[in-house]
Design a protein around this motif. Structure first.
Motif, PDB file in Angstrom:
ATOM      1  N   UNK A 259      27.892  33.458  68.240  1.00  0.00           N
ATOM      2  CA  UNK A 259      26.463  33.724  68.333  1.00  0.00           C
ATOM      3  C   UNK A 259      25.618  32.844  67.432  1.00  0.00           C
ATOM      4  N   UNK A 260      26.184  32.422  66.307  1.00  0.00           N
ATOM      5  CA  UNK A 260      25.417  31.566  65.402  1.00  0.00           C
ATOM      6  C   UNK A 260      25.242  30.152  65.942  1.00  0.00           C
ATOM      7  N   UNK A 261      26.044  29.780  66.948  1.00  0.00           N
ATOM      8  CA  UNK A 261      25.907  28.452  67.571  1.00  0.00           C
ATOM      9  C   UNK A 261      25.667  28.619  69.067  1.00  0.00           C
ATOM     10  N   UNK A 262      24.918  29.659  69.424  1.00  0.00           N
ATOM     11  CA  UNK A 262      24.711  29.997  70.829  1.00  0.00           C
ATOM     12  C   UNK A 262      24.068  28.857  71.606  1.00  0.00           C
ATOM     13  N   UNK A 263      23.170  28.112  70.979  1.00  0.00           N
ATOM     14  CA  UNK A 263      22.445  27.056  71.687  1.00  0.00           C
ATOM     15  C   UNK A 263      23.349  25.899  72.089  1.00  0.00           C
ATOM     16  N   UNK A 264      24.514  25.766  71.427  1.00  0.00           N
ATOM     17  CA  UNK A 264      25.407  24.652  71.724  1.00  0.00           C
ATOM     18  C   UNK A 264      26.511  25.015  72.708  1.00  0.00           C
TER      19      UNK A 264
ATOM     20  N   UNK B  47      38.848  39.688  67.548  1.00  0.00           N
ATOM     21  CA  UNK B  47      38.061  39.461  68.767  1.00  0.00           C
ATOM     22  C   UNK B  47      36.566  39.484  68.456  1.00  0.00           C
ATOM     23  N   UNK B  48      36.129  40.484  67.699  1.00  0.00           N
ATOM     24  CA  UNK B  48      34.714  40.565  67.333  1.00  0.00           C
ATOM     25  C   UNK B  48      34.285  39.376  66.487  1.00  0.00           C
ATOM     26  N   UNK B  49      35.163  38.928  65.597  1.00  0.00           N
ATOM     27  CA  UNK B  49      34.842  37.796  64.733  1.00  0.00           C
ATOM     28  C   UNK B  49      34.601  36.527  65.554  1.00  0.00           C
ATOM     29  N   UNK B  50      35.458  36.286  66.537  1.00  0.00           N
ATOM     30  CA  UNK B  50      35.305  35.094  67.378  1.00  0.00           C
ATOM     31  C   UNK B  50      33.981  35.134  68.126  1.00  0.00           C
ATOM     32  N   UNK B  51      33.658  36.291  68.698  1.00  0.00           N
ATOM     33  CA  UNK B  51      32.421  36.404  69.472  1.00  0.00           C
ATOM     34  C   UNK B  51      31.187  36.291  68.591  1.00  0.00           C
ATOM     35  N   UNK B  52      31.198  36.969  67.439  1.00  0.00           N
ATOM     36  CA  UNK B  52      30.034  36.956  66.554  1.00  0.00           C
ATOM     37  C   UNK B  52      29.795  35.575  65.981  1.00  0.00           C
TER      38      UNK B  52
ATOM     39  N   UNK C  27      24.855  39.807  68.662  1.00  0.00           N
ATOM     40  CA  UNK C  27      24.813  40.290  67.275  1.00  0.00           C
ATOM     41  C   UNK C  27      24.866  39.120  66.295  1.00  0.00           C
ATOM     42  N   UNK C  28      25.703  38.134  66.574  1.00  0.00           N
ATOM     43  CA  UNK C  28      25.776  36.969  65.708  1.00  0.00           C
ATOM     44  C   UNK C  28      24.492  36.166  65.716  1.00  0.00           C
ATOM     45  N   UNK C  29      23.841  36.072  66.885  1.00  0.00           N
ATOM     46  CA  UNK C  29      22.597  35.318  66.989  1.00  0.00           C
ATOM     47  C   UNK C  29      21.443  36.033  66.289  1.00  0.00           C
ATOM     48  N   UNK C  30      21.422  37.374  66.326  1.00  0.00           N
ATOM     49  CA  UNK C  30      20.295  38.131  65.762  1.00  0.00           C
ATOM     50  C   UNK C  30      20.469  38.455  64.290  1.00  0.00           C
ATOM     51  N   UNK C  31      21.694  38.819  63.887  1.00  0.00           N
ATOM     52  CA  UNK C  31      21.899  39.357  62.549  1.00  0.00           C
ATOM     53  C   UNK C  31      22.760  38.482  61.653  1.00  0.00           C
TER      54      UNK C  31
END
Length: 255
Positions: free
Chosen positions: A195-200, A187-192, A86-90
């Motif tokens: 997602x914005x730095x998924x590539x790292x 918990x959701x905040x940490x995971x989301x 969700x963080x990576x997409x939205x």
């Protein structure tokens, strides 16, 4: 057996509906559309949906929400992967809003499903855990919401079991819904945000480090404070309303 059969039919119908939804994608390769089981598969799925989202954002949103509710409703493990996705997409903030709403709605669907069809199954498979949760719920009945909030904030709590067992121990559905909505925000905040730095990210251990666990634990302990105050106040008020309840009874011996 009748309840198990109905539950299996519902699960099969939901699985078929989700499969048909993925088949409507006007793309040749549907093999990338599967629930990720590791970090590499998560990256591939993120890139696949990000490319498709540029031209069909509404469809990607519908597909994501359907998959998320499917997992939550039937207590299928792996919600952390969808939170990161969700963080990576939205993005971090819209992704957080989506995850909080979908988590609470999906958990409430699981709650209602368990209350309607799964009571006997849960009690038969987890009798000791249900009895323990029943005892704790009754002990904290005056401050039940804060107790439920603590359970959601506590990083070691099995959320899937709470979703199944809460209707059995008479937890009100409104308190259940808002305890999930508020309690899983950290918990959701940490995971989301991850997602914005998924590539790292090189490992999921980078997300759930001991520092992160300790922060979640501190937040959970803080959630117990209002409940403890309310419980003590209620007990004190009960003693004031019934002053004779603390006095010993004067019993005469009857001969």
């Amino acid at each position: 057996m009748r309840a198990a059969l109905r539950l299996g039919l519902l699960f099969g119908a939901a699985s078929l509906g989700l499969y048909l939804l993925t088949c409507r994608l006007p793309l040749a390769d549907h093999r990338s559309l599967r629930f990720p089981s590791d970090l590499e598969e998560l990256r591939e799925l993120s890139e696949f949906l990000w490319y498709y989202k540029r031209e069909h954002p509404s469809y990607v949103l519908l597909l994501f929400c359907s998959a998320y509710l499917y997992k939550q409703c039937f207590a299928i493990p792996g919600s952390s992967f969808l939170n990161i996705l969700a963080g990576a997409l939205f993005g971090p903030w819209l992704g957080l809003l989506l995850c909080c709403v979908l988590t609470s709605v999906g958990a409430t669907c699981c709650f209602l499903l368990s209350g309607a069809l799964g009571k006997q199954l849960v009690v038969s498979y987890f009798p000791d855990k249900v009895a323990l949760l029943q005892r704790k719920v009754e002990e904290n009945r005056n401050s039940l919401f804060f107790f439920l909030l603590f359970l959601r904030l506590f990083p070691m709590t099995p959320n899937w079991f709470l979703n199944f067992a809460s209707p059995i121990v008479n937890v009100p559905v409104v308190q259940f819904f808002f305890s999930v909505l508020i309690g899983l925000i950290p918990y959701n905040f940490i995971c989301v945000q991850t997602g914005s730095i998924l590539s790292t990210i090189t490992s999921l251990d980078d997300i759930f480090s001991w520092g992160t666990v300790l922060k979640l634990l501190a937040i959970a302990v803080a959630a117990l404070i209002p409940g403890t105050v309310i419980k003590k106040f209620s007990q004190k008020r009960l003693n004031l309303d019934n002053p004779d309840s603390t006095r010993p009874l004067n019993c005469k011996r009857v001969t």
